[in-house]
Motif scaffolding. Structure first.
Motif, PDB file in Angstrom:
ATOM      1  N   SER A 175      -3.426  18.928   3.719  1.00  0.00           N
ATOM      2  CA  SER A 175      -4.511  18.126   4.548  1.00  0.00           C
ATOM      3  C   SER A 175      -5.402  17.838   3.473  1.00  0.00           C
ATOM      4  CB  SER A 175      -5.016  18.962   5.699  1.00  0.00           C
ATOM      5  OG  SER A 175      -4.225  19.212   6.791  1.00  0.00           O
ATOM      6  N   MET A 176      -5.579  16.666   3.569  1.00  0.00           N
ATOM      7  CA  MET A 176      -6.635  15.742   2.538  1.00  0.00           C
ATOM      8  C   MET A 176      -8.016  16.141   3.174  1.00  0.00           C
ATOM      9  SD  MET A 176      -5.080  12.144   2.027  1.00  0.00           S
ATOM     10  CE  MET A 176      -6.283  11.724   0.696  1.00  0.00           C
ATOM     11  N   VAL A 177      -8.952  16.760   2.423  1.00  0.00           N
ATOM     12  CA  VAL A 177     -10.245  17.150   2.931  1.00  0.00           C
ATOM     13  C   VAL A 177     -11.582  16.353   2.785  1.00  0.00           C
ATOM     14  CG1 VAL A 177     -11.887  19.209   3.082  1.00  0.00           C
ATOM     15  CG2 VAL A 177      -9.282  19.591   3.147  1.00  0.00           C
ATOM     16  N   VAL A 178     -11.420  15.944   1.405  1.00  0.00           N
ATOM     17  CA  VAL A 178     -12.649  15.291   1.118  1.00  0.00           C
ATOM     18  C   VAL A 178     -12.276  14.227  -0.249  1.00  0.00           C
ATOM     19  CG1 VAL A 178     -13.258  17.174  -0.825  1.00  0.00           C
ATOM     20  CG2 VAL A 178     -15.142  15.679   0.142  1.00  0.00           C
ATOM     21  N   VAL A 179     -13.171  13.226  -0.203  1.00  0.00           N
ATOM     22  CA  VAL A 179     -13.015  12.137  -1.376  1.00  0.00           C
ATOM     23  C   VAL A 179     -14.283  12.170  -1.957  1.00  0.00           C
ATOM     24  CG1 VAL A 179     -13.623  10.298   0.272  1.00  0.00           C
ATOM     25  CG2 VAL A 179     -12.561   9.747  -1.881  1.00  0.00           C
ATOM     26  N   TYR A 180     -13.840  12.159  -3.361  1.00  0.00           N
ATOM     27  CA  TYR A 180     -15.101  12.169  -4.399  1.00  0.00           C
ATOM     28  C   TYR A 180     -15.198  10.760  -5.071  1.00  0.00           C
ATOM     29  CZ  TYR A 180     -15.445  17.022  -3.756  1.00  0.00           C
ATOM     30  OH  TYR A 180     -15.771  18.410  -3.269  1.00  0.00           O
ATOM     31  N   ASP A 236      -8.019   8.515 -10.220  1.00  0.00           N
ATOM     32  CA  ASP A 236      -7.885   6.957 -10.259  1.00  0.00           C
ATOM     33  C   ASP A 236      -8.750   6.841 -11.405  1.00  0.00           C
ATOM     34  OD1 ASP A 236      -7.723   4.342 -10.621  1.00  0.00           O
ATOM     35  OD2 ASP A 236      -8.677   3.812  -8.602  1.00  0.00           O
ATOM     36  N   VAL A 237      -8.081   6.836 -12.571  1.00  0.00           N
ATOM     37  CA  VAL A 237      -8.905   6.699 -13.855  1.00  0.00           C
ATOM     38  C   VAL A 237      -9.359   5.245 -13.782  1.00  0.00           C
ATOM     39  CG1 VAL A 237      -7.535   8.297 -15.296  1.00  0.00           C
ATOM     40  CG2 VAL A 237      -6.839   6.016 -15.177  1.00  0.00           C
ATOM     41  N   ASN A 238      -9.134   4.254 -13.216  1.00  0.00           N
ATOM     42  CA  ASN A 238      -9.630   3.174 -13.494  1.00  0.00           C
ATOM     43  C   ASN A 238     -10.517   2.665 -12.231  1.00  0.00           C
ATOM     44  OD1 ASN A 238      -8.044   2.270 -15.568  1.00  0.00           O
ATOM     45  ND2 ASN A 238      -6.256   2.406 -14.360  1.00  0.00           N
ATOM     46  N   ALA A 239     -11.081   3.432 -11.338  1.00  0.00           N
ATOM     47  CA  ALA A 239     -11.757   3.476 -10.422  1.00  0.00           C
ATOM     48  C   ALA A 239     -13.219   2.825 -10.719  1.00  0.00           C
ATOM     49  CB  ALA A 239     -12.197   4.889  -9.635  1.00  0.00           C
ATOM     50  N   GLN A 240     -13.739   1.758  -9.975  1.00  0.00           N
ATOM     51  CA  GLN A 240     -15.050   1.353  -9.951  1.00  0.00           C
ATOM     52  C   GLN A 240     -16.030   2.213  -9.525  1.00  0.00           C
ATOM     53  OE1 GLN A 240     -15.339  -1.677 -12.184  1.00  0.00           O
ATOM     54  NE2 GLN A 240     -13.178  -0.980 -12.279  1.00  0.00           N
ATOM     55  N   PRO A 241     -17.318   1.864 -10.196  1.00  0.00           N
ATOM     56  CA  PRO A 241     -18.565   2.627  -9.563  1.00  0.00           C
ATOM     57  C   PRO A 241     -18.586   2.498  -8.014  1.00  0.00           C
ATOM     58  CG  PRO A 241     -19.097   1.842 -11.511  1.00  0.00           C
ATOM     59  CD  PRO A 241     -17.455   1.015 -11.222  1.00  0.00           C
ATOM     60  N   ASN A 242     -18.873   3.481  -7.331  1.00  0.00           N
ATOM     61  CA  ASN A 242     -19.119   3.474  -5.798  1.00  0.00           C
ATOM     62  C   ASN A 242     -17.776   3.244  -5.016  1.00  0.00           C
ATOM     63  OD1 ASN A 242     -20.878   3.888  -3.638  1.00  0.00           O
ATOM     64  ND2 ASN A 242     -20.799   1.929  -3.114  1.00  0.00           N
ATOM     65  N   HIS A 243     -16.884   3.816  -5.716  1.00  0.00           N
ATOM     66  CA  HIS A 243     -15.533   3.510  -4.976  1.00  0.00           C
ATOM     67  C   HIS A 243     -14.693   5.091  -5.104  1.00  0.00           C
ATOM     68  CE1 HIS A 243     -16.041  -0.745  -5.159  1.00  0.00           C
ATOM     69  NE2 HIS A 243     -15.032  -0.788  -4.468  1.00  0.00           N
ATOM     70  N   GLU A 244     -13.541   5.363  -4.559  1.00  0.00           N
ATOM     71  CA  GLU A 244     -13.246   6.735  -4.477  1.00  0.00           C
ATOM     72  C   GLU A 244     -12.479   6.857  -5.799  1.00  0.00           C
ATOM     73  OE1 GLU A 244     -10.103   4.383  -1.657  1.00  0.00           O
ATOM     74  OE2 GLU A 244     -12.242   4.219  -2.239  1.00  0.00           O
ATOM     75  N   TRP A 245     -12.590   7.983  -6.169  1.00  0.00           N
ATOM     76  CA  TRP A 245     -12.447   8.571  -7.633  1.00  0.00           C
ATOM     77  C   TRP A 245     -11.020   9.655  -7.630  1.00  0.00           C
ATOM     78  CZ3 TRP A 245     -15.772  12.063 -11.229  1.00  0.00           C
ATOM     79  CH2 TRP A 245     -15.272  11.966 -12.603  1.00  0.00           C
ATOM     80  N   TYR A 246     -11.115  10.613  -6.650  1.00  0.00           N
ATOM     81  CA  TYR A 246     -10.189  11.412  -6.654  1.00  0.00           C
ATOM     82  C   TYR A 246     -10.315  11.919  -4.983  1.00  0.00           C
ATOM     83  CZ  TYR A 246     -13.163  15.245  -7.893  1.00  0.00           C
ATOM     84  OH  TYR A 246     -14.128  15.963  -7.996  1.00  0.00           O
ATOM     85  N   TYR A 247      -9.260  12.675  -4.505  1.00  0.00           N
ATOM     86  CA  TYR A 247      -9.413  13.544  -3.291  1.00  0.00           C
ATOM     87  C   TYR A 247      -8.965  14.827  -3.700  1.00  0.00           C
ATOM     88  CZ  TYR A 247      -9.292   9.133  -0.568  1.00  0.00           C
ATOM     89  OH  TYR A 247      -9.623   7.827   0.042  1.00  0.00           O
TER      90      TYR A 247
END
Length: 321
Positions: free
Chosen positions: A250-255, A301-312
């Motif tokens: 179960s996915m719990v949290v996104v950082y 996501d190594v290409n994530a932009q600031p203020n976007h989801e990075w990993y779960y």
């Protein structure tokens, strides 16, 4: 708006003489994910030759949902079709045009099996929806049917919790901006979420790595198992995977990535295990990013932009059924 008059949309329907559910099977929602297309075409060849027969209900195949992305051999045409999937009376891009055709088609069916693949080497997995609920985010009433079908597709790994976890991240980023919250929550809606909103149920099957020669076989087997489980064809109903053999999460949290300088401390892949307190990354100011609990990392996501989801982060789910 992209002008592509040479492209068209195509769906093929097989209807039996008896009553039964209406299944729709889709491939190439992302144009570089062709295993579903290959699996669909293989099943259609057997139906056309008479090796298979739809006896009850119906099945609709859409081998190539996104013909522009498929033609370009890339993930998207103008944008990611599997986000913000709603009809649009004023289409702004090619994916809006697809949505205006696809969404009504989905609404004519009871069950969706959406076939995908992924970039990094890993084993196939199924994304499932929420448990039954009457909440405002994704009300749902077919969890038992959906999860019963998921356990019969031929894979052992299952993931739930996508929209709720994504939605919590959106609420955090919106900072009380109601308009931004609604817009970004809509962005979390893809094929399966839209299908559930019409009263049906739906599964996303990630069949393997894009270039894995076994991925089309995973798609083909899943289609046949779905047809048999729903009793559309005259075949033994497949046995569900044993509970002891399941890897349910179960996915719990996104950082979120907060600044451009935030970085991972190693190359992470989805489903890599993490221990509580293990370092996952480092913030731009040098602050270590540590795992809050033991579990698995998803969709780094190594290409994530600031203020976007990075990993779960996900936890084992001992209550999948």
């Amino acid at each position: 708006m992209t002008s592509v008059p040479e492209l068209q949309f195509k769906s093929i329907n097989y209807t039996g003489l008896g009553n039964g559910p209406r299944l729709i099977v889709t491939g190439a929602v992302h144009g570089n994910e062709t295993c579903g297309t290959k699996g669909i075409l293989r099943v259609m060849a057997e139906l056309d030759s008479g090796a298979l027969l739809i006896r009850s209900g119906s099945v609709t195949f859409v081998p190539i949902v996104n013909p522009l992305a498929y033609q370009k051999q890339q993930r998207s045409g103008d944008r990611n079709l599997n986000r913000n999937l709603f009809p649009n009376p004023d289409p702004q891009d090619f994916e809006d045009r697809i949505a205006n055709w696809l969404c009504p088609l989905l609404g004519q069916h009871d069950v969706l099996l959406d076939l995908h693949s992924f970039n990094a080497a890993s084993e196939p997995f199924v994304m499932v929806g929420p448990q039954n609920n009457e909440g405002s985010l994704q009300p749902f009433g077919h969890a038992a049917k959906e999860r019963a079908l998921a356990r019969r597709l031929g894979v052992r790994r299952f993931v739930d919790g996508w929209l709720a976890t994504y939605g919590e991240g959106v609420q955090r980023r919106s900072r009380g901006d109601a308009a931004a919250l609604e817009t970004n929550l809509r962005y979390g809606v893809g094929t399966t979420e839209f299908m559930r909103s019409t009263g049906g149920y739906a599964l996303t099957l990630e069949c393997g790595q894009h270039a894995d020669p076994a991925a089309p076989d995973v798609a083909y087997r899943a289609i046949l198992n779905a047809l048999a489980h729903l009793e559309l064809i005259d075949a033994p109903r497949p046995e569900p995977i044993a509970l002891d053999d399941m890897d349910a999460l179960s996915m719990v949290v996104v950082y979120d990535k907060l600044e451009a300088g935030d970085r991972f401390t190693r190359t992470w892949s989805s489903f890599d295990p993490v221990a509580e307190g293990e370092q996952i990354g480092v913030r731009a100011d040098g602050t270590p990013v540590l795992a809050a609990f033991a579990g698995r990392i998803l969709f780094p996501d190594v290409n994530a932009q600031p203020n976007h989801e990075w990993y779960y982060l996900a936890r084992p789910n001992g209550n999948f059924v």
